[in-house]
Design an enzyme around this catalytic site. Structure first.
Site, PDB file in Angstrom:
ATOM      1  N   TYR A  89     -17.514  -2.554  -0.919  1.00  0.00           N
ATOM      2  CA  TYR A  89     -16.331  -3.094  -0.235  1.00  0.00           C
ATOM      3  C   TYR A  89     -15.051  -2.345  -0.635  1.00  0.00           C
ATOM      4  CZ  TYR A  89     -13.020  -6.771   1.228  1.00  0.00           C
ATOM      5  OH  TYR A  89     -11.997  -7.482   1.798  1.00  0.00           O
TER       6      TYR A  89
ATOM      7  N   LYS B 286     -12.080  -0.178   1.630  1.00  0.00           N
ATOM      8  CA  LYS B 286     -10.660  -0.546   1.676  1.00  0.00           C
ATOM      9  C   LYS B 286      -9.790   0.571   1.092  1.00  0.00           C
ATOM     10  CE  LYS B 286     -11.261  -4.620   3.577  1.00  0.00           C
ATOM     11  NZ  LYS B 286     -10.923  -4.825   4.997  1.00  0.00           N
TER      12      LYS B 286
ATOM     13  N   SER C 266      -6.451  -4.695   4.379  1.00  0.00           N
ATOM     14  CA  SER C 266      -7.153  -4.232   3.186  1.00  0.00           C
ATOM     15  C   SER C 266      -7.464  -5.479   2.380  1.00  0.00           C
ATOM     16  CB  SER C 266      -6.263  -3.244   2.437  1.00  0.00           C
ATOM     17  OG  SER C 266      -6.895  -2.777   1.286  1.00  0.00           O
TER      18      SER C 266
END
Ligand SMILES: NC(=O)C1=CN([C@@H]2O[C@H](COP(=O)(O)OP(=O)(O)OC[C@H]3O[C@@H](n4cnc5c(N)ncnc54)[C@H](OP(=O)(O)O)[C@@H]3O)[C@@H](O)[C@H]2O)C=CC1
Ligand SMILES: CCCCCCCCCCCCCCCC(=O)[C@@H](N)CO
Length: 432
Positions: free
Chosen positions: A191, A195, A177
């Site tokens: 993004y 994650k 992550s």
């Protein structure tokens, strides 16, 4: 009297025992003593963190490694780098993990055959793409692609490796992550989402797999110096850069080392530095724990951390204004003081006097320093390690050091004036 004391001691002990029993770690993975001949699959192992993981696993632990990535030239270069004398312990396969489950499954089967039919011991889901850009400038297809690679890619690889781990009754799955998988960050709308998705996957999957002796490790690194990071920096919004700077930049070597340790321990989380520890404690939510230390830390400190975080977030919301003030002020100020002190400065080796100096390098160097100054003052004030008056001082010292960096010969006058001016500016900003 004595009886009362004895009875209360026994009572206290009993309560403590019950508490320790109730709050024991949910599961306790066995430490992986020996990684020699372990079969490890690393996605995205041809660059950055993945490549460093492959290097350490091969050379320091004697594992058998398979790397999955798309670009064949980069794979070939990586193979030459990692095993110059070519070795069957490293297999590099070109596959796009986001295209289809079948392709990934084939690659995993090929890896198992290559490594003497050993089932996969450790899967490291490391491949990802990333960039920082405001939401309105990000195309819908870009959200899709990032989700496909960062999230679905990890699902495909995990599904392809699980049957062999299940059959053997043990395994480790690592999910890369990021600190940006623990909090939302300006510029990371695409993004962060990918994650955060991995976190949901990890928590649910761990609940299913713990009884099968398969353990998941979520890794939350801050900025790490890799080819991908360099690429990302070419177009990073200033706000993103300033927020990320609070956690510093690590080398891939440090990040990889800790991933290997956490994987061997089977810890559910793996984080870096003070910010990492604080963020992991703050965002523990309903995730499992593997040590008593985590239980104590999380139950005692999360509420306090929430209060601190509110102040940190508050400053992140105001970054734009602070950034504008600093970015305008710093170049003007440094330009002026270079001019005033030009006679002092010519005597030492500073880039502003060299022939290659131009306005652009000047302001980009200055900007990096500005970010550092601001971030230092943020840190000093939020961690409460010093009183208010220490904040401008710390910033002043920071700038002075930066300028000493530029000018090998330390010039006292120059630095004292810097310290004073920057000190007062930071006081102003702080009260604002
Ligand atoms: N660097 C940083 O600052 C941080 C990174 N991270 C995370 O760490 C991980 C690694 O980052 P980093 O080393 O910087 O990344 P790099 O960009 O340096 O390397 C990414 C790797 O992933 C591979 N890859 C990308 N897409 C695919 C795909 N569809 N199929 C197969 N392989 C793919 C790339 O190879 P190819 O393009 O040839 O396919 C490359 O080998 C990522 O998950 C990232 O989110 C977390 C925090 C900070
Ligand atoms: C109470 C606790 C205080 C904590 C302060 C919070 C600091 C937040 C820093 C966020 C950094 C995000 C880095 C992402 C790096 C990354 O993943 C990219 N390089 C790849 O795209």
């Amino acid at each position: 009297m004595l009886l009362t004391i004895i009875l209360s001691c026994i009572g206290a002990l009993a309560v403590l025992t019950i508490l320790i029993y109730l709050y024991r770690p949910i599961y306790r993975p066995k430490y992986l003593d020996d990684l020699y001949d372990c079969h490890v699959i690393i996605t995205g192992g041809s660059s950055g963190i993945g490549k460093e993981l492959a290097r350490q696993l091969l050379h320091e632990h004697g594992a058998r490694v398979t790397i999955l990535a798309r670009n064949r030239e980069r794979l070939e270069e990586c193979r030459r780098d990692l095993t110059p004398n070519s070795s069957d312990r490293l297999l590099c396969l070109s596959v796009d993990i986001s295209q289809s489950y079948e392709q990934v499954e084939q690659a995993v089967q090929q890896s198992i055959r290559h490594h003497l039919d050993k089932s996969v011991d450790i899967l490291i889901n490391n491949a990802a793409i990333f960039f920082a850009r405001p939401f309105h400038q990000t195309k819908p297809e870009e959200f899709e692609e990032m989700m496909r690679i960062n999230y679905l890619g990890s699902i495909y690889c995990t599904q392809a490796c699980l049957p062999s781990m299940r059959r053997r009754g043990s395994g480790r799955i690592v999910l890369l992550s990021s600190q940006a998988g623990q909090l939302g960050v300006f510029g990371y709308t695409s993004y962060c989402s990918t994650k955060f998705a991995l976190r949901g996957l990890a928590e649910s999957l761990q609940m299913e797999l713990a009884r099968e002796n398969i353990y998941i490790t979520m890794v939350y690194p801050p900025d790490t110096d890799t080819p991908g990071f360099k690429e990302e920096n070419k177009s990073k919004p200033r706000e993103t850069q300033m927020i990320n700077e609070t956690s510093g930049v690590l080398t891939a070597d440090v990040v990889a080392k800790k991933i290997i340790r956490a994987t061997r321990q089977g810890s559910f989380t793996c984080s870096y530095g003070l910010n990492g520890a604080l963020l992991t404690c703050l965002t523990c939510g309903a995730q499992p724990v593997t040590t008593i230390r985590e239980i104590i830390g999380q139950s005692l400190f999360t509420s306090l951390l929430r209060l601190i975080m509110l102040r940190v977030i508050n400053s992140f919301y105001k970054l734009k204004l602070i950034a504008v003030l600093l970015f305008v002020f710093f170049p003007v100020y440094t330009g002026l003081s270079c001019y005033i002190h030009s006679s002092d400065l010519t005597s030492c080796n500073n880039p502003f006097n060299s022939t290659t100096y131009n306005a652009e390098t000047f302001s980009s160097v200055a900007n990096v320093y500005c970010a550092k100054v601001h971030v230092t003052s943020l840190l000093v004030s939020y961690y409460g390690s010093s009183s208010c008056s220490a904040t401008p001082l710390a910033s002043g010292v920071m700038v002075a050091c930066c300028q000493a960096d530029l000018c090998n010969d330390v010039n006292a006058n120059y630095q004292v004036s810097t310290l004073l001016i920057f000190g007062s500016l930071t006081v102003l900003l702080k009260f604002y």
